[in-house]
Design a protein around this motif. Structure first.
Motif, PDB file in Angstrom:
ATOM      1  N   GLY A  66      19.783 -13.589 -12.623  1.00  0.00           N
ATOM      2  CA  GLY A  66      20.501 -13.530 -13.883  1.00  0.00           C
ATOM      3  C   GLY A  66      19.911 -12.437 -14.742  1.00  0.00           C
ATOM      4  N   ARG A  67      19.434 -12.809 -15.916  1.00  0.00           N
ATOM      5  CA  ARG A  67      18.871 -11.790 -16.807  1.00  0.00           C
ATOM      6  C   ARG A  67      17.359 -11.667 -16.667  1.00  0.00           C
ATOM      7  N   THR A  68      16.796 -12.484 -15.831  1.00  0.00           N
ATOM      8  CA  THR A  68      15.348 -12.446 -15.663  1.00  0.00           C
ATOM      9  C   THR A  68      14.953 -11.607 -14.444  1.00  0.00           C
ATOM     10  N   HIS A  69      14.081 -10.647 -14.696  1.00  0.00           N
ATOM     11  CA  HIS A  69      13.536  -9.876 -13.575  1.00  0.00           C
ATOM     12  C   HIS A  69      12.147 -10.411 -13.255  1.00  0.00           C
ATOM     13  N   ARG A  70      11.982 -10.833 -12.037  1.00  0.00           N
ATOM     14  CA  ARG A  70      10.662 -11.320 -11.629  1.00  0.00           C
ATOM     15  C   ARG A  70      10.037 -10.336 -10.636  1.00  0.00           C
ATOM     16  N   LEU A  71       8.730 -10.241 -10.694  1.00  0.00           N
ATOM     17  CA  LEU A  71       8.020  -9.315  -9.807  1.00  0.00           C
ATOM     18  C   LEU A  71       7.191 -10.114  -8.805  1.00  0.00           C
ATOM     19  N   ARG A  72       7.158  -9.590  -7.599  1.00  0.00           N
ATOM     20  CA  ARG A  72       6.393 -10.270  -6.554  1.00  0.00           C
ATOM     21  C   ARG A  72       5.590  -9.227  -5.787  1.00  0.00           C
ATOM     22  N   LEU A  73       4.371  -9.578  -5.450  1.00  0.00           N
ATOM     23  CA  LEU A  73       3.510  -8.691  -4.671  1.00  0.00           C
ATOM     24  C   LEU A  73       3.983  -8.654  -3.221  1.00  0.00           C
ATOM     25  N   ARG A  74       4.000  -7.468  -2.638  1.00  0.00           N
ATOM     26  CA  ARG A  74       4.254  -7.386  -1.195  1.00  0.00           C
ATOM     27  C   ARG A  74       2.940  -7.055  -0.523  1.00  0.00           C
ATOM     28  N   GLU A  75       2.613  -7.850   0.457  1.00  0.00           N
ATOM     29  CA  GLU A  75       1.240  -7.775   0.950  1.00  0.00           C
ATOM     30  C   GLU A  75       1.006  -6.663   1.962  1.00  0.00           C
ATOM     31  N   GLN A  76       2.022  -6.327   2.718  1.00  0.00           N
ATOM     32  CA  GLN A  76       1.786  -5.444   3.860  1.00  0.00           C
ATOM     33  C   GLN A  76       1.203  -4.067   3.487  1.00  0.00           C
ATOM     34  N   PRO A  77       1.764  -3.356   2.522  1.00  0.00           N
ATOM     35  CA  PRO A  77       1.201  -2.018   2.235  1.00  0.00           C
ATOM     36  C   PRO A  77      -0.246  -2.093   1.767  1.00  0.00           C
ATOM     37  N   LEU A  78      -0.562  -3.093   0.972  1.00  0.00           N
ATOM     38  CA  LEU A  78      -1.941  -3.223   0.503  1.00  0.00           C
ATOM     39  C   LEU A  78      -2.867  -3.587   1.654  1.00  0.00           C
ATOM     40  N   ASP A  79      -2.368  -4.431   2.551  1.00  0.00           N
ATOM     41  CA  ASP A  79      -3.139  -4.769   3.742  1.00  0.00           C
ATOM     42  C   ASP A  79      -3.453  -3.528   4.556  1.00  0.00           C
ATOM     43  N   GLU A  80      -2.444  -2.677   4.714  1.00  0.00           N
ATOM     44  CA  GLU A  80      -2.636  -1.478   5.525  1.00  0.00           C
ATOM     45  C   GLU A  80      -3.605  -0.507   4.863  1.00  0.00           C
ATOM     46  N   ALA A  81      -3.487  -0.378   3.550  1.00  0.00           N
ATOM     47  CA  ALA A  81      -4.406   0.508   2.832  1.00  0.00           C
ATOM     48  C   ALA A  81      -5.836  -0.018   2.963  1.00  0.00           C
ATOM     49  N   TYR A  82      -5.969  -1.323   2.884  1.00  0.00           N
ATOM     50  CA  TYR A  82      -7.290  -1.935   3.011  1.00  0.00           C
ATOM     51  C   TYR A  82      -7.863  -1.679   4.405  1.00  0.00           C
ATOM     52  N   ALA A  83      -7.015  -1.851   5.420  1.00  0.00           N
ATOM     53  CA  ALA A  83      -7.465  -1.630   6.799  1.00  0.00           C
ATOM     54  C   ALA A  83      -7.883  -0.174   6.997  1.00  0.00           C
ATOM     55  N   TRP A  84      -7.119   0.741   6.410  1.00  0.00           N
ATOM     56  CA  TRP A  84      -7.429   2.169   6.542  1.00  0.00           C
ATOM     57  C   TRP A  84      -8.806   2.469   5.952  1.00  0.00           C
ATOM     58  N   MET A  85      -9.021   1.945   4.735  1.00  0.00           N
ATOM     59  CA  MET A  85     -10.312   2.168   4.069  1.00  0.00           C
ATOM     60  C   MET A  85     -11.459   1.573   4.871  1.00  0.00           C
ATOM     61  N   THR A  86     -11.236   0.389   5.395  1.00  0.00           N
ATOM     62  CA  THR A  86     -12.287  -0.282   6.146  1.00  0.00           C
ATOM     63  C   THR A  86     -12.633   0.508   7.404  1.00  0.00           C
ATOM     64  N   ASN A  87     -11.609   0.977   8.101  1.00  0.00           N
ATOM     65  CA  ASN A  87     -11.854   1.779   9.307  1.00  0.00           C
ATOM     66  C   ASN A  87     -12.620   3.045   8.987  1.00  0.00           C
ATOM     67  N   GLN A  88     -12.188   3.711   7.911  1.00  0.00           N
ATOM     68  CA  GLN A  88     -12.823   4.966   7.567  1.00  0.00           C
ATOM     69  C   GLN A  88     -14.292   4.733   7.199  1.00  0.00           C
ATOM     70  N   ARG A  89     -14.537   3.664   6.474  1.00  0.00           N
ATOM     71  CA  ARG A  89     -15.916   3.353   6.110  1.00  0.00           C
ATOM     72  C   ARG A  89     -16.761   3.071   7.356  1.00  0.00           C
ATOM     73  N   GLU A  90     -16.180   2.312   8.283  1.00  0.00           N
ATOM     74  CA  GLU A  90     -16.911   2.017   9.520  1.00  0.00           C
ATOM     75  C   GLU A  90     -17.234   3.282  10.306  1.00  0.00           C
ATOM     76  N   LEU A  91     -16.291   4.220  10.321  1.00  0.00           N
ATOM     77  CA  LEU A  91     -16.549   5.493  10.994  1.00  0.00           C
ATOM     78  C   LEU A  91     -17.758   6.194  10.408  1.00  0.00           C
ATOM     79  N   TRP A  92     -17.839   6.232   9.086  1.00  0.00           N
ATOM     80  CA  TRP A  92     -18.973   6.916   8.449  1.00  0.00           C
ATOM     81  C   TRP A  92     -20.261   6.156   8.674  1.00  0.00           C
ATOM     82  N   GLU A  93     -20.186   4.837   8.650  1.00  0.00           N
ATOM     83  CA  GLU A  93     -21.392   4.053   8.954  1.00  0.00           C
ATOM     84  C   GLU A  93     -21.919   4.425  10.342  1.00  0.00           C
TER      85      GLU A  93
END
Lengths: 128, 159
Positions: A66-93
């Motif tokens: 109706g007239r209400t706009h609700r926002l919802r988090l989508r998990e997949q892109p954030l999950d992927e960004a997190y995985a990317w960062m974690t992998n990159q950090r592990e590589l440097w370690e």
């Protein structure tokens, strides 16, 4: 390629304190636009811009009821960004570990017996 | 022991102290043999390419391959600062499956001498392409981590 572009957009989405604030609020569950974006002390157009970037990154979706706009988090892109960062950090370690191991080997080669003084030669040139 | 500077807001930052002079650590960092040892996900993997042209404007390229699946992971970049033995700056790009290069980010490595020891401070920055300038405050890496914690908690609740 598409995946990489999406990752870029996710990193952009997370790169501003207000957008991070919105994501943090939404991590607690679905909210109205007002609830998710209130009290940041910036103009409506600024908020709209932030929401647009978050939507483009796929980090949030908008549910229109109706007239209400609700926002919802989508998990997949954030999950992927997190995985990317974690992998990159592990590589440097692992690189830091590998350098450590290599330096220890070099040291052993150069101090074959008892406590020779500091090694001077450049050990990196030849390893075998 | 070492002073910690404020990390960039969009960076990975790692630090390690070695019992070796800075020259040795610097040389090891850029040694192709070290790259080959490092650049494999497990001992069975092979590293068909480890090329280093260590000068400003020179490039490096490293590739690792899983011999079973034939899958390859390649990273490459260009050196923009080569100051032996104190600092090294290079770009970092993952090669995509279609052979194109991904978005470039930047790796800066400082080698800090402290008596007999050398501390390496690595900062990997610039993952987001557009807006790093208007971002301030604390890092989004922290946000991603907080978010991940939240997901884990939720998963624990629902299971």
């Amino acid at each position: 390629m598409a995946n990489n572009a999406l990752l870029d957009r996710t990193f952009v989405a997370c790169s501003h304190p207000i957008r991070r604030g919105i994501l943090e609020r939404l991590a607690g569950g679905e909210m109205t636009v007002g609830e998710a974006t209130g009290d940041f002390g910036v103009s409506k157009p600024a908020i709209s811009k932030h929401l647009k970037l978050l939507e483009e990154a796929g980090a949030i979706t908008r549910v229109i009821d109706g007239r209400t706009h609700r926002l919802r988090l989508r998990e997949q892109p954030l999950d992927e960004a997190y995985a990317w960062m974690t992998n990159q950090r592990e590589l440097w370690e692992r690189k830091l570990d590998t350098v450590d191991q290599y330096l220890r080997e070099q040291r052993k080669h150069q101090q074959p017996q008892q406590g020779a003084p500091q090694q001077e030669n450049n050990p990196a040139k030849e390893s075998k | 022991m070492t002073e910690i500077t404020k990390p960039n807001e969009t960076s990975l930052r790692l630090q390690r102290t070695y019992d070796a002079p800075a020259e040795d650590v610097f040389d090891a960092w850029t040694n192709p043999e070290v790259l080959r040892r490092w650049w494999k996900a497990n001992p069975a993997w092979i590293t068909p390419v480890a090329e280093v042209d260590l000068r400003v404007g020179g490039r490096y390229r490293i590739s690792m391959e899983d011999p079973e699946s034939g899958k390859k992971y390649t990273a490459e970049g260009e050196y923009s600062e080569v100051s032996r033995p104190t600092r090294l700056v290079y770009s970092w790009q993952w090669e995509q499956e279609d052979g194109e290069l991904g978005h470039p980010s930047t790796v800066a490595v400082d080698f800090r001498s402290e008596g007999e020891l050398t501390t390496v401070v690595l900062e990997h920055t610039g993952f987001e392409s557009l807006e790093s300038r208007d971002s301030h405050g604390h890092g989004w890496e922290g946000v991603l981590e907080a978010f991940q914690t939240h997901l884990n908690e939720r998963a624990a609740q629902t299971s």
